[in-house]
Design an enzyme around this catalytic site. Structure first.
Site, short mmCIF file in Angstrom:
data_model
loop_
_atom_site.label_atom_id
_atom_site.label_comp_id
_atom_site.label_asym_id
_atom_site.label_seq_id
_atom_site.Cartn_x
_atom_site.Cartn_y
_atom_site.Cartn_z
N SER A 38 44.28 24.02 48.06
CA SER A 38 44.32 23.70 46.82
C SER A 38 44.35 22.27 46.58
O SER A 38 44.13 21.58 45.37
CB SER A 38 45.44 24.38 46.06
OG SER A 38 46.55 24.03 46.30
N GLY B 9 47.35 28.46 50.06
CA GLY B 9 47.60 27.41 49.08
C GLY B 9 47.30 26.04 49.44
O GLY B 9 47.27 25.06 48.66
N PRO C 242 42.81 33.42 50.38
CA PRO C 242 41.80 32.68 50.46
C PRO C 242 41.63 31.21 50.43
O PRO C 242 40.90 30.49 50.78
CB PRO C 242 40.56 33.27 49.62
CG PRO C 242 41.94 33.70 48.41
CD PRO C 242 42.94 34.20 49.16
N LEU C 243 42.92 30.68 50.09
CA LEU C 243 43.23 29.15 49.91
C LEU C 243 43.86 28.84 50.95
O LEU C 243 44.61 27.68 50.84
CB LEU C 243 43.89 28.81 48.62
CG LEU C 243 42.83 29.41 47.35
CD1 LEU C 243 43.63 29.14 46.01
CD2 LEU C 243 41.65 28.58 47.12
N GLY C 244 44.14 29.35 52.30
CA GLY C 244 44.87 29.02 53.47
C GLY C 244 46.19 28.98 53.00
O GLY C 244 46.87 27.94 53.21
N HIS D 147 48.14 49.03 55.83
CA HIS D 147 48.67 47.51 55.89
C HIS D 147 48.53 46.98 57.22
O HIS D 147 47.95 45.99 57.48
CB HIS D 147 49.92 47.63 55.41
CG HIS D 147 50.07 46.03 54.75
ND1 HIS D 147 51.19 45.85 53.65
CD2 HIS D 147 49.25 44.94 54.68
CE1 HIS D 147 51.08 44.48 53.59
NE2 HIS D 147 50.10 44.13 53.94
N TYR E 151 55.75 44.80 49.57
CA TYR E 151 56.10 43.52 48.53
C TYR E 151 57.58 43.73 47.75
O TYR E 151 57.35 44.09 46.68
CB TYR E 151 55.02 43.15 47.82
CG TYR E 151 53.77 42.85 48.34
CD1 TYR E 151 53.88 42.41 49.73
CD2 TYR E 151 52.66 42.87 47.53
CE1 TYR E 151 52.59 42.36 50.58
CE2 TYR E 151 51.18 42.52 48.41
CZ TYR E 151 51.21 42.22 49.90
OH TYR E 151 50.12 42.10 50.64
#
Length: 322
Positions: free
Chosen positions: A212, A209, A205-207, A124, A56
């Site tokens: 949302s 974003g 976990p929110l695809g 990773h 990152y």
């Protein structure tokens, strides 16, 4: 925030973690001051399972966490990862799961994070040119040397998980898992880790974003947002996927919560640890409230009906280079 056992090797983490990647790369503009404030606020409210990786930036996210939380190291559970080979100047050379690079990578991550031990160290991605046994063997040496407390894999197959676990017990497997990405339920990854007593950590976990409800068109993404390059975020696929988001939003409204909170509560009900990424305190606090939501059998059935396996239009990642 309550805590849970992650796997069966003695690691306890906050029930919901924080993915820090977007504070440094991929998702549009960066604001270090707000990122530092968000990391500290996470610790304040008990979201102490912090996830990063050397990739990152590269290195920039690890350095950020070292700067932001160095004085609070004893309060957090720190997870990072290695796989792509980087020179110290950030030049990338592709995957390298070899033992020599693994040892070089962990020493560099320790230096960037400003710590003498990593709580959870992941491979990773499994390097197809290197037996997973070699990679995990090197990670086991790190545990014996006291540089790493627990080890895990990310985005691995059931066979790779079993072979790795036979070399050294894995504490966690990290993979994408959301109402838009339920492959781990069907390719036996989730069943395999549960059989072996390995914890599951859900990234995106929110695809990414989508779930949302805040992304309704491509122009909602910043020009430099990496999601613009993903198949799921073409104009056509966004339009198709919004139908699912609307169903999830209706279910959330009936519970008096937001679609973000319902989605995270659904994952928590699967006995996995989601690590939603955010770079703002407001979203962090909003996400954390999901841990207080109870979903009954009827709620879970309704969510499954609204977002079954395979419902999302478009692949979650770019196709591999050929």
């Amino acid at each position: 925030m309550k805590t849970v056992a992650l796997g069966s090797q003695g690691l306890t983490v906050s029930a919901e973690g924080l993915g820090a990647m977007g504070m440094s790369v991929w998702y549009g503009p960066r604001d270090e001051r707000e990122a530092v404030a968000t990391l500290n606020r996470a610790v304040d409210i008990g979201v102490t399972f912090i996830d990063t990786a050397e990739a990152y930036g590269p290195f920039e996210n690890e350095k950020l966490i070292g700067r932001a939380l160095g004085k609070r190291r004893h309060e957090i559970t720190l997870a990072t990862k290695f796989a792509t080979e980087f020179d110290d100047d950030g030049t990338a050379h592709g995957l390298n799961g070899g033992a020599a690079y693994a040892h070089r990578a962990v020493d560099r991550s320790l230096r960037h994070l400003g710590t003498d031990v990593i709580d959870l160290y992941y491979l990773h991605r499994v390097d197809p040119r290197v037996p997973v046994e070699e990679s995990v063997g090197a990670m086991a040496e790190m545990v014996r040397a006291g540089k790493v407390r627990h080890i895990g894999l990310s985005e691995a197959t059931p066979d790779q998980i079993r072979r790795a676990h036979a070399v050294h017990p894995l504490t966690a497997l990290q993979s994408e898992y959301s109402l838009f990405s339920r492959d781990v339920e069907h390719n036996t990854v989730l069943a395999t880790v549960r059989e072996l007593g390995i914890g599951f950590v859900a990234f995106s976990p929110l695809g990414r974003g989508f779930l949302s409800g805040k992304i309704t068109r491509r122009d909602d993404l910043a020009p430099d947002d990496a999601r613009r390059g993903l198949p799921r975020f073409t104009e056509e696929n966004i339009a198709a996927n919004l139908a699912v988001v609307h169903k999830v939003t209706e279910l959330a409204a009936a519970k008096g919560v937001t679609p973000t909170q319902l989605t995270l509560a659904w994952l928590l009900a699967q006995d996995v640890v989601p690590i939603p990424g955010t770079k703002r305190r407001t979203y962090l606090e909003h996400n954390a409230e999901a841990a207080e939501i109870h979903l009954g059998a009827e709620d879970l059935a309704a969510i499954d009906a609204a977002a079954p396996h395979g419902i999302a239009a478009g692949a979650r990642e770019r196709p591999p280079h050929t």
